[in-house]
Design a protein around this motif. Structure first.
Motif, mmCIF file in Angstrom:
data_model
loop_
_atom_site.group_PDB
_atom_site.id
_atom_site.type_symbol
_atom_site.label_atom_id
_atom_site.label_comp_id
_atom_site.label_asym_id
_atom_site.label_seq_id
_atom_site.Cartn_x
_atom_site.Cartn_y
_atom_site.Cartn_z
ATOM 1 N N GLU B 20 94.808 33.099 19.627
ATOM 2 C CA GLU B 20 94.602 33.950 20.785
ATOM 3 C C GLU B 20 94.734 33.163 22.071
ATOM 4 O OE1 GLU B 20 93.850 37.382 21.421
ATOM 5 O OE2 GLU B 20 94.929 37.277 19.522
ATOM 6 N N PRO B 21 95.403 33.710 23.033
ATOM 7 C CA PRO B 21 95.408 33.039 24.332
ATOM 8 C C PRO B 21 93.989 33.041 24.902
ATOM 9 C CG PRO B 21 96.375 35.219 24.497
ATOM 10 C CD PRO B 21 96.112 34.979 23.048
ATOM 11 N N PRO B 22 93.723 32.179 25.838
ATOM 12 C CA PRO B 22 92.374 32.133 26.380
ATOM 13 C C PRO B 22 91.951 33.493 26.931
ATOM 14 C CG PRO B 22 93.946 30.888 27.732
ATOM 15 C CD PRO B 22 94.640 31.256 26.476
ATOM 16 N N THR B 23 90.733 33.815 26.688
ATOM 17 C CA THR B 23 90.248 35.095 27.183
ATOM 18 C C THR B 23 90.051 34.994 28.685
ATOM 19 O OG1 THR B 23 87.987 34.400 26.971
ATOM 20 C CG2 THR B 23 88.964 35.468 25.058
ATOM 21 N N ARG B 24 89.992 36.147 29.273
ATOM 22 C CA ARG B 24 89.791 36.150 30.717
ATOM 23 C C ARG B 24 88.469 35.477 31.066
ATOM 24 N NH1 ARG B 24 90.632 37.622 35.609
ATOM 25 N NH2 ARG B 24 89.004 38.595 36.821
ATOM 26 N N ALA B 108 94.533 23.935 26.578
ATOM 27 C CA ALA B 108 95.046 24.937 25.636
ATOM 28 C C ALA B 108 94.291 24.862 24.319
ATOM 29 C CB ALA B 108 96.527 24.689 25.393
ATOM 30 N N PRO B 109 94.206 25.994 23.623
ATOM 31 C CA PRO B 109 93.672 25.941 22.257
ATOM 32 C C PRO B 109 94.684 25.237 21.351
ATOM 33 C CG PRO B 109 94.510 28.137 22.736
ATOM 34 C CD PRO B 109 94.630 27.335 24.016
ATOM 35 N N TYR B 115 102.133 25.333 21.750
ATOM 36 C CA TYR B 115 101.783 24.180 22.589
ATOM 37 C C TYR B 115 102.319 22.872 22.021
ATOM 38 C CZ TYR B 115 98.827 27.558 24.969
ATOM 39 O OH TYR B 115 98.383 28.639 25.678
ATOM 40 N N ALA B 116 103.421 22.973 21.289
ATOM 41 C CA ALA B 116 104.009 21.761 20.707
ATOM 42 C C ALA B 116 104.527 20.815 21.792
ATOM 43 C CB ALA B 116 105.148 22.143 19.779
ATOM 44 N N VAL B 396 89.298 27.917 12.148
ATOM 45 C CA VAL B 396 88.849 26.699 12.844
ATOM 46 C C VAL B 396 89.388 26.705 14.268
ATOM 47 C CG1 VAL B 396 88.900 24.176 12.890
ATOM 48 C CG2 VAL B 396 88.797 25.382 10.696
ATOM 49 N N GLN B 397 88.461 26.664 15.216
ATOM 50 C CA GLN B 397 88.847 26.606 16.623
ATOM 51 C C GLN B 397 88.643 25.190 17.124
ATOM 52 O OE1 GLN B 397 86.538 30.007 18.309
ATOM 53 N NE2 GLN B 397 87.902 29.617 20.049
ATOM 54 N N LEU B 398 89.682 24.608 17.680
ATOM 55 C CA LEU B 398 89.562 23.252 18.235
ATOM 56 C C LEU B 398 89.642 23.349 19.752
ATOM 57 C CD1 LEU B 398 89.624 20.098 17.912
ATOM 58 C CD2 LEU B 398 92.106 20.298 17.874
#
Lengths: 153, 736
Positions: B20-24, B108-109, B115-116, B396-398
């Protein structure tokens, strides 16, 4: 036994191990994380705070010994000198990783408070205890001179 | 190396992984606090998206324009001080024509696709590739948003898009109409994202190549920037690990009874890395660990002294190694040489010692995990966490957060500081956040060093003082062997990082052999700011001065006469020489030394001025540095990286060394492992070669040049060669 610490003008109570270094009281108990852990041995200056304006390594002072001191951390650093230092730090874009910089800013503020116009040798003497692995020393020196000029008016 | 090879090596989550892109809300937090994505305040772990997302313009994964008129640039790389956040933000701001004051940044997540790093094919940064691989991508991202803003304004005002002008974050229309980005964001979001954008002609740049203040100066100088170690959550435990004193040792048995009696110690657990101790606070975690009694099994441990290791390496200098470069006939050249000069070099292990020791925060509940750390290779760290925890990538969220330095230390193929946090969380089995911290002692003793190297250089001069032969033999551990990077970096038995800067010697020598012996040791090693160039630049560039002296030719002239078809080397060398006043007499006891070296596709020359003291000690007083890094996106950040790179290399050159006695590291903190301090920092002047070539690296290329430049100044003053590092092993006094 509760220990009362006066940090940035506010009295706060701490009820843990009286031997806990002030560094960890500030960070873990009072949630003031601007003061950094770098070595735990008084060798790097990342945890520099002020006791009545004089620089101290917070990792080398126990909670019990810090009681009754007038402690200032990076969060509470204020006044003309601190303002000039902060401005100079931003104007010269001193920071890189930034981890040591709260300690550098506190040490520089103490230096300029005691010595309004430090020479390069004065800066070496006052700042040698503050390690910066990004080697921003060059800009720290310039920023201290700039801050001194600002304060001169 | 190809991208697909790398993706395969890492066995990565594939493209169907949608992060998911960053939330607002996250974006707003960044905007408000100048902090990083993923920041959650004390007592609040979970974040929930807020209403109002529609008001934001999110044309691509790299930026968000909010209705509050902030532009948040999503930074795909770790910023460990090198200025990635500022650099990538500059690129977006340029093409967007934003006002720099409205720019915010957030990390970035983890997403190996969106995001490579185009140089790697996965998300991560290293090898000074951060800006170079993002240069067009982030500009295009900004240009796309700009086109959408213009399209929406044109519709709103009923005017042709060509009549609209964008300046400093404001869109000006004809007849007095105008709007901020924030006012147009919601409307612009309805526009289709342009498939193709036109980038600015570089002559119209307003920020690139000019100035753009760092985005992190204020937060970092006021102590509000949040590093891994600053993360605190309700109920969080702090963990330390008792690690074996010898590399490769394992736990035989342990007694935790004394440690468990310490107030606030919560749990002692055996993990693959050693014995972990969890406590309610950091002090208890540090103090409690001292009370652990661990018996180690040293049967598989490295037990040698570093002196013994080096002695073994030096024996190999007499034997031919694997060929990294072979031109002409070296043996024949030496037979007919007018002069043959030989020098052996020794380089010690070096620790990176970033100011923030390794650390990682994890929250794991059995079915999902969140990790906060200064992750340099996000895809590797994320993949390792998924593997250890047995979770799918989406569970897993980094969160990448500001790192207090790295210099290579956080770019770890085995992701060990993430893996150990996962191991502890798994072993503890309770869904509380855990912060694993390393003390400075853990850091200095913890391995992952720049390897020890031994070098032999033999060079032949003809009667005119020209280089006729060059034979360079290098012995050392491989950094890449045994890691997922091996297939990419090790070719035909040659680890490219062992010979970089040596095998590509820029000087025209008709007969040249460069050889490598790769040796085994039980000490984990790692890339250290400028990697192979840390030793190869010194051996080659110091040798050049030794040879110039033998040939009776000025060191700058000697180099220039051997730089054929190397215009960028020549340009930086001439620039540094000119700006330093090369050839102009200096005060007594002050000497100049020069060196030039290419690394990470950037070219750096430095002239060091060194003041000799009567007792054989010295001080480096001034360094003039010239760099060609292609187009300098932010000249001030380039200068800062040169200053920092010089200081980092100088500190190690003067006094850096990790030594082992019976396999145990002898240093433990900044008293034994000394680093550069304020009083040792020279005055530095940086000159950037004007260029319109694509930008290349600046994080590392300043580092390798300083050591030979200083050594060459000392050689000019005393005739003493600097063959054993660090320099404090010897006195510099003229034999005369």
């Amino acid at each position: 036994m509760a220990i009362t610490l006066t940090v940035n003008g506010t009295a706060q109570t701490f009820e843990g191990d009286p031997e806990m270094p002030l560094l960890w009281v500030l960070r873990d108990q009072f949630h003031m994380t601007g003061t950094k852990f770098g070595c735990g041995a008084g060798l790097c200056g990342a945890c520099t705070v002020l006791f009545a304006g004089s620089p101290q390594r917070a990792c080398q002072v126990t909670a019990k010994d810090a009681a009754g001191k007038e402690i200032t951390t990076i969060e509470g650093l204020s006044g003309k000198v601190a303002e000039a230092v902060h401005k100079a730090w931003i104007a010269h874009d001193v920071v890189q990783c930034g981890y040591c910089q709260p300690g550098q800013v506190v040490s520089a503020t103490a230096l300029l408070t005691a010595n309004a116009k430090p020479s390069d040798a004065d800066i070496d003497a006052a700042m040698d205890g503050n390690i910066c692995r990004c080697s921003t020393y060059h800009r720290i020196r310039t920023a201290i001179h700039t801050a001194a000029k600002t304060l001169e008016g | 190396m190809t991208k697909s090879t790398l993706s395969n090596i890492f066995a990565l989550p594939q493209a169907n992984l949608e992060v998911e892109p960053p939330t607002r809300r996250a974006v707003l937090k960044i905007a408000g606090a100048g902090l990083v994505l993923g920041f959650a305040p004390l007592h609040a772990l979970s974040t929930t998206p807020e209403a109002g997302t529609a008001a934001a313009l999110k044309p691509n994964p790299f930026l968000v324009i909010s209705s509050d008129n902030t532009v948040t640039v999503i930074i795909k790389h770790l910023d460990k001080g090198q200025g990635a956040a500022t650099g990538l933000a500059t690129l977006v701001a340029e093409e967007l024509d934003a006002d720099w004051a409205q720019i915010r940044t957030g990390f970035a997540p983890s997403d190996p696709v969106k995001y490579a790093n185009s140089a790697f094919g996965v998300q991560g940064v290293g090898g000074s590739t951060g800006l170079a691989n993002s240069y067009l991508q982030y500009r295009e991202a900004g240009a796309a948003a700009r086109a959408m803003l213009i399209a929406s304004a044109a519709k709103l005002w009923g005017v042709p898009a060509t009549e609209l002008r964008v300046e400093k974050g404001f869109i000006n229309g004809a007849s007095g109409k105008g709007a901020t980005f924030g006012e147009l964001a919601a409307l612009a979001a309805k526009e289709s994202v342009p498939a193709k954008v036109t980038l600015k002609d570089p002559k119209n740049f307003i920020y690139i190549g000019k100035s753009f203040p760092r985005v992190d100066s204020k937060a970092k100088s006021t102590g509000t920037a949040k590093f891994t170690i600053d993360h605190q959550f309700e109920g969080m435990l702090v963990a330390t690990i008792a690690r074996p004193p010898r590399f490769g040792a394992t736990v035989k048995s342990f007694d935790a009874s004394a440690a468990e009696k310490i107030k606030d110690v919560v749990k002692v657990l055996q993990v693959p890395q050693g014995i972990a101790l969890l406590a309610n606070n950091t002090w208890a975690a540090i103090k409690g660990r001292e009370e652990l009694k661990v018996i180690w099994d040293d049967s598989k441990a490295e037990k040698r002294d570093t002196a013994a290791m080096l002695a073994e390496y030096k024996q190999l200098l007499d034997k031919p190694g694997a060929a990294a470069r072979k031109d002409g006939d070296v043996d024949a050249a030496f037979k007919t040489a007018a002069k043959t000069i030989e020098a052996d070099f020794e380089f010690p292990y070096l620790a990176h010692a970033p100011m923030e020791p390794m650390d990682c925060v994890i929250r794991y509940d059995g079915s999902s995990a969140e990790i906060w750390t200064g992750s340099q290779l996000q895809t590797v760290d994320h993949g390792a966490a998924c593997r250890v925890l047995g979770l799918k990538p989406e569970a897993v969220q980094l969160h990448t957060v500001w790192a207090g330095g790295s210099f290579g230390r956080r770019a770890i193929a085995d992701a060990h500081y993430v893996v150990e946090a996962c191991d502890i969380a798994k072993a503890y089995g309770k869904p509380v956040p855990i912060k694993v911290i390393w003390t400075r002692e853990d850091d200095i003793k913890g391995g992952y060093y720049r390897p020890i190297y031994a070098h032999r250089l033999v060079a032949a001069l003809d009667a005119k003082g020209n280089l006729a032969g060059w034979h360079h033999r290098i012995v050392g551990q491989s950094i890449a062997a045994g890691t997922p990077f091996e297939a990419m970096i090790v070719k035909n038995g040659i680890d490219g990082t062992s010979v970089e800067g040596a095998a590509n010697l820029p000087y025209a020598v008709p007969n040249m052999n460069v050889e490598l012996h790769t040796v085994q040791a039980g000490v984990p090693v790692l890339w250290w700011r400028s990697v192979g160039s840390t030793h190869n630049a010194h051996a080659t560039e110091h040798m050049m001065d030794i040879l110039a002296k033998e040939a009776g030719i000025d060191p700058v002239e000697f180099r220039l006469s051997h730089l054929k078809d190397k215009p960028r080397h020549v340009a930086v060398l001439k620039l540094a020489a000119e700006k330093s006043g090369w050839g102009i007499p200096l005060p007594p006891n002050t000497f100049r030394g020069v060196a030039v070296h290419e690394s990470f596709s950037s070219y750096v020359a430095q002239v060091a001025e060194v003041e000799l003291k009567d007792d054989g000690s010295f001080k480096v007083t001034r360094v003039v540095c010239a760099i060609d890094c292609g187009l300098a996106v932010n000249p001030d950040v380039v200068a800062a990286q040169m200053e920092g790179g010089i200081g980092y290399g100088l500190g190690a050159g003067l006094k850096g060394a990790i030594t082992l006695k019976g396999g145990a590291v002898e240093q433990s903190n900044f008293d034994g492992y000394e680093v550069l301090r304020m009083s040792e920092m020279p005055k530095i002047e940086v000159h950037i070669v004007p260029s319109s070539a694509p930008p290349t690296g600046v994080g590392e290329p300043g580092t390798p040049v300083i050591l030979p430049a200083v050594a060459n100044a000392l050689f000019a003053g005393t005739g003493v060669r600097t063959l054993q590092l660090p320099m404090n092993k010897q006195k510099y006094k003229s034999a005369v």
